[in-house]
Write an enzyme that holds these catalytic residues in place. Structure first.
Site, PDB file in Angstrom:
ATOM      1  N   ASN A 185       9.584   1.425   0.676  1.00  0.00           N
ATOM      2  CA  ASN A 185       9.727   0.202  -0.121  1.00  0.00           C
ATOM      3  C   ASN A 185      11.222  -0.100  -0.208  1.00  0.00           C
ATOM      4  O   ASN A 185      11.995   0.778  -0.587  1.00  0.00           O
ATOM      5  CB  ASN A 185       9.149   0.438  -1.530  1.00  0.00           C
ATOM      6  CG  ASN A 185       8.947  -0.849  -2.295  1.00  0.00           C
ATOM      7  OD1 ASN A 185       9.791  -1.745  -2.255  1.00  0.00           O
ATOM      8  ND2 ASN A 185       7.839  -0.950  -2.999  1.00  0.00           N
TER       9      ASN A 185
ATOM     10  N   GLY B 249       4.834  -0.337   0.158  1.00  0.00           N
ATOM     11  CA  GLY B 249       4.800  -1.755  -0.183  1.00  0.00           C
ATOM     12  C   GLY B 249       4.026  -2.085  -1.437  1.00  0.00           C
ATOM     13  O   GLY B 249       3.437  -3.164  -1.531  1.00  0.00           O
ATOM     14  N   THR B 250       4.049  -1.158  -2.390  1.00  0.00           N
ATOM     15  CA  THR B 250       3.396  -1.482  -3.668  1.00  0.00           C
ATOM     16  C   THR B 250       4.369  -1.237  -4.815  1.00  0.00           C
ATOM     17  O   THR B 250       5.115  -0.256  -4.808  1.00  0.00           O
ATOM     18  CB  THR B 250       2.090  -0.676  -3.899  1.00  0.00           C
ATOM     19  OG1 THR B 250       1.578  -0.994  -5.206  1.00  0.00           O
ATOM     20  CG2 THR B 250       2.268   0.823  -3.773  1.00  0.00           C
ATOM     21  N   SER B 251       4.322  -2.146  -5.803  1.00  0.00           N
ATOM     22  CA  SER B 251       5.170  -1.983  -6.991  1.00  0.00           C
ATOM     23  C   SER B 251       4.618  -0.889  -7.899  1.00  0.00           C
ATOM     24  O   SER B 251       5.277  -0.475  -8.838  1.00  0.00           O
ATOM     25  CB  SER B 251       5.259  -3.303  -7.762  1.00  0.00           C
ATOM     26  OG  SER B 251       3.965  -3.694  -8.174  1.00  0.00           O
TER      27      SER B 251
ATOM     28  N   ASP C 186      -6.242  -8.969   2.584  1.00  0.00           N
ATOM     29  CA  ASP C 186      -5.929  -9.887   3.682  1.00  0.00           C
ATOM     30  C   ASP C 186      -6.484  -9.483   5.048  1.00  0.00           C
ATOM     31  O   ASP C 186      -6.256 -10.203   6.033  1.00  0.00           O
ATOM     32  CB  ASP C 186      -4.404 -10.096   3.779  1.00  0.00           C
ATOM     33  CG  ASP C 186      -3.628  -8.791   3.995  1.00  0.00           C
ATOM     34  OD1 ASP C 186      -4.222  -7.803   4.477  1.00  0.00           O
ATOM     35  OD2 ASP C 186      -2.418  -8.774   3.671  1.00  0.00           O
TER      36      ASP C 186
ATOM     37  N   CYS D 238     -25.498 -12.667  -9.480  1.00  0.00           N
ATOM     38  CA  CYS D 238     -26.239 -11.516  -8.942  1.00  0.00           C
ATOM     39  C   CYS D 238     -25.409 -10.713  -7.952  1.00  0.00           C
ATOM     40  O   CYS D 238     -25.879  -9.705  -7.427  1.00  0.00           O
ATOM     41  CB  CYS D 238     -27.544 -11.973  -8.290  1.00  0.00           C
ATOM     42  SG  CYS D 238     -27.300 -12.895  -6.767  1.00  0.00           S
TER      43      CYS D 238
ATOM     44  N   ALA E 254       8.534  -1.878   5.593  1.00  0.00           N
ATOM     45  CA  ALA E 254       7.557  -1.010   6.253  1.00  0.00           C
ATOM     46  C   ALA E 254       7.532  -1.215   7.768  1.00  0.00           C
ATOM     47  O   ALA E 254       7.352  -0.263   8.531  1.00  0.00           O
ATOM     48  CB  ALA E 254       6.173  -1.260   5.663  1.00  0.00           C
TER      49      ALA E 254
ATOM     50  N   HIS F 163      -9.383  -3.858  -3.910  1.00  0.00           N
ATOM     51  CA  HIS F 163      -9.369  -5.126  -4.651  1.00  0.00           C
ATOM     52  C   HIS F 163     -10.202  -6.214  -3.976  1.00  0.00           C
ATOM     53  O   HIS F 163      -9.979  -7.389  -4.224  1.00  0.00           O
ATOM     54  CB  HIS F 163      -7.919  -5.591  -4.851  1.00  0.00           C
ATOM     55  CG  HIS F 163      -7.139  -4.736  -5.797  1.00  0.00           C
ATOM     56  ND1 HIS F 163      -5.776  -4.789  -5.941  1.00  0.00           N
ATOM     57  CD2 HIS F 163      -7.560  -3.783  -6.691  1.00  0.00           C
ATOM     58  CE1 HIS F 163      -5.373  -3.908  -6.857  1.00  0.00           C
ATOM     59  NE2 HIS F 163      -6.438  -3.286  -7.317  1.00  0.00           N
TER      60      HIS F 163
ATOM     61  N   CYS G 258     -25.636 -19.942  -5.114  1.00  0.00           N
ATOM     62  CA  CYS G 258     -26.499 -18.871  -4.607  1.00  0.00           C
ATOM     63  C   CYS G 258     -27.958 -19.295  -4.815  1.00  0.00           C
ATOM     64  O   CYS G 258     -28.246 -20.196  -5.614  1.00  0.00           O
ATOM     65  CB  CYS G 258     -26.176 -17.608  -5.394  1.00  0.00           C
ATOM     66  SG  CYS G 258     -27.227 -16.197  -5.077  1.00  0.00           S
TER      67      CYS G 258
HETATM   68  P1  OAD Z   1       3.512  -6.355  -5.709  1.00  0.00           P
HETATM   69  O1  OAD Z   1       3.839  -7.760  -5.382  1.00  0.00           O
HETATM   70  O2  OAD Z   1       3.398  -5.969  -7.139  1.00  0.00           O
HETATM   71  O3  OAD Z   1       4.593  -5.388  -5.057  1.00  0.00           O
HETATM   72  C1  OAD Z   1       4.992  -5.529  -3.713  1.00  0.00           C
HETATM   73  C2  OAD Z   1       5.982  -4.427  -3.387  1.00  0.00           C
HETATM   74  O4  OAD Z   1       6.303  -4.518  -2.013  1.00  0.00           O
HETATM   75  C3  OAD Z   1       7.320  -4.525  -4.150  1.00  0.00           C
HETATM   76  O5  OAD Z   1       7.614  -3.267  -4.748  1.00  0.00           O
HETATM   77  C4  OAD Z   1       8.334  -4.866  -3.063  1.00  0.00           C
HETATM   78  O6  OAD Z   1       9.603  -4.252  -3.295  1.00  0.00           O
HETATM   79  C5  OAD Z   1       7.674  -4.268  -1.835  1.00  0.00           C
HETATM   80  N1  OAD Z   1       8.045  -4.882  -0.552  1.00  0.00           N
HETATM   81  C6  OAD Z   1       8.456  -6.155  -0.293  1.00  0.00           C
HETATM   82  N2  OAD Z   1       8.652  -6.325   1.031  1.00  0.00           N
HETATM   83  C7  OAD Z   1       8.353  -5.143   1.626  1.00  0.00           C
HETATM   84  C8  OAD Z   1       8.339  -4.681   2.978  1.00  0.00           C
HETATM   85  N3  OAD Z   1       8.663  -5.487   3.991  1.00  0.00           N
HETATM   86  N4  OAD Z   1       7.973  -3.406   3.209  1.00  0.00           N
HETATM   87  C9  OAD Z   1       7.632  -2.572   2.193  1.00  0.00           C
HETATM   88  N5  OAD Z   1       7.621  -2.951   0.903  1.00  0.00           N
HETATM   89  C10 OAD Z   1       7.970  -4.217   0.619  1.00  0.00           C
HETATM   90  O7  OAD Z   1       2.176  -6.009  -4.900  1.00  0.00           O
HETATM   91  P2  OAD Z   1       1.090  -4.884  -5.172  1.00  0.00           P
HETATM   92  O8  OAD Z   1       1.725  -3.625  -5.652  1.00  0.00           O
HETATM   93  O9  OAD Z   1       0.232  -4.818  -3.984  1.00  0.00           O
HETATM   94  O10 OAD Z   1      -4.194  -7.682  -7.290  1.00  0.00           O
HETATM   95  O11 OAD Z   1       0.275  -5.539  -6.369  1.00  0.00           O
HETATM   96  C11 OAD Z   1      -0.891  -4.913  -6.828  1.00  0.00           C
HETATM   97  C12 OAD Z   1      -1.924  -5.937  -7.183  1.00  0.00           C
HETATM   98  O12 OAD Z   1      -1.382  -6.911  -8.071  1.00  0.00           O
HETATM   99  C13 OAD Z   1      -2.425  -6.767  -6.012  1.00  0.00           C
HETATM  100  O13 OAD Z   1      -3.432  -6.112  -5.273  1.00  0.00           O
HETATM  101  C14 OAD Z   1      -2.936  -7.997  -6.668  1.00  0.00           C
HETATM  102  C15 OAD Z   1      -1.870  -8.232  -7.706  1.00  0.00           C
HETATM  103  O14 OAD Z   1      -2.273  -8.909  -8.823  1.00  0.00           O
HETATM  104  C16 OAD Z   1      -5.266  -8.462  -7.038  1.00  0.00           C
HETATM  105  O15 OAD Z   1      -5.216  -9.456  -6.360  1.00  0.00           O
HETATM  106  C17 OAD Z   1      -6.515  -7.987  -7.662  1.00  0.00           C
END
Ligand code: OAD
Length: 250
Positions: free
Chosen positions: A216, A190-192, A108, A134, A234, A123, A151
């Site tokens: 998180n 902020g990642t699962s 983003d 290409c 965060a 990503h 293209c």
């Molecule tokens: P997820 O949607 O899997 O996880 C988001 C995490 O953020 C969860 O664990 C929430 O608890 C947490 N969360 C929510 N609000 C928050 C806040 N305000 N502060 C901190 N944490 C918070 O997202 P990602 O782990 O980024 O791939 O997912 C990984 C990938 O899966 C993405 O990059 C995307 C998706 O498919 C592609 O688009 C290639």
């Protein structure tokens, strides 16, 4: 005087104050407070939409119009939002911590818009396009899903996003793995931690001896072996952690 609701350990403050080698892995959660939906969880995008229809190469080839409608919708949404206090705190930290490196799964641009430099994008980036054949970069901002441009080589234009089943950009993931293996401090924010290979980075860092911090509101697979967990958004935790570090006396 610092008014801080979060308890920050002496170990973390020391690591921040000594400009330790720091890697920050971010996921969709860091942008949630800006109004960008996450993927998983109750209100997650993958709860409402099927990624197999929207985020795979075969889905694009079968129905490029639908896939482009989806990405134009997300582009429009992201264009309207602003970096939040979490992105801004990380950009501030980067100004002081010369060895800090941000690795993001997000597409983003919000880290960059907050002022972060040298962000490693695992990503891709939703603002970019490339040719399906290409891989040439193509700078069209608005794509008409009914009339997808081609293209020069004749290939359709696709978003420059890593879809399910596709490899990550080699340089980005290799650099992220190397940085993680030599980090003294690692933030997972902020990642699962469900999508690999990004989800391996906190483990690589921890195995190599880094101090692992998770931010998180909800527990993840990382939580049990984190050294310190801030179960907060965060945008609340990061400014307070940084304030504790810079406000702490010698
Ligand atoms: P997820 O949607 O899997 O996880 C988001 C995490 O953020 C969860 O664990 C929430 O608890 C947490 N969360 C929510 N609000 C928050 C806040 N305000 N502060 C901190 N944490 C918070 O997202 P990602 O782990 O980024 O791939 O997912 C990984 C990938 O899966 C993405 O990059 C995307 C998706 O498919 C592609 O688009 C290639």
């Amino acid at each position: 005087m610092n008014i801080s609701a979060v308890q920050v350990s002496k170990s973390l403050i020391e690591l921040l104050r000594s400009d330790s080698k720091t890697v920050v892995l971010t996921g969709a959660g860091i942008s949630a407070e800006s109004g960008v939906p996450t993927f998983r969880g109750k209100d997650g995008l993958w709860n409402k939409f099927d990624p197999r229809e929207l985020a795979t190469f075969s889905a694009f080839m079968a129905n490029p119009k639908l896939v482009w409608e989806w990405y134009q919708f997300r582009r429009d949404l992201i264009d309207k939002v602003m970096p939040n206090q979490g992105h801004i705190a990380l950009a501030e930290m980067e100004k002081s911590l010369k060895q800090l490196r941000i690795v993001t799964q997000n597409v983003d641009n919000l880290h960059q818009r907050a002022g972060s430099r040298g962000v490693i994008e695992l990503h891709g980036n939703i603002a970019r396009n490339k040719c399906v054949n290409c891989s040439a970069p193509i700078a069209e901002r608005e794509i008409d899903p009914d009339n997808i441009p081609l293209c020069e080589c004749g290939g359709k234009i696709r978003p420059d996003i890593v879809w399910f089943g596709e490899p990550l950009p080699v340089e980005a993931i290799e650099t992220a793995q190397q940085e993680s293996a030599s980090a003294e401090l690692f933030f997972s924010i902020g990642t699962s931690a469900e999508v690999y290979p990004a989800a391996d980075l906190p483990r690589i860092a921890k195995r190599a001896g880094a101090y692992l911090v998770e931010i998180n509101p909800d527990p993840t697979a990382i939580t049990p072996y984190a050294d310190e967990v801030f179960a907060l958004p965060a945008g609340e935790a990061l400014p307070q952690i940084w304030q504790c570090a810079v406000g702490h006396s010698n």
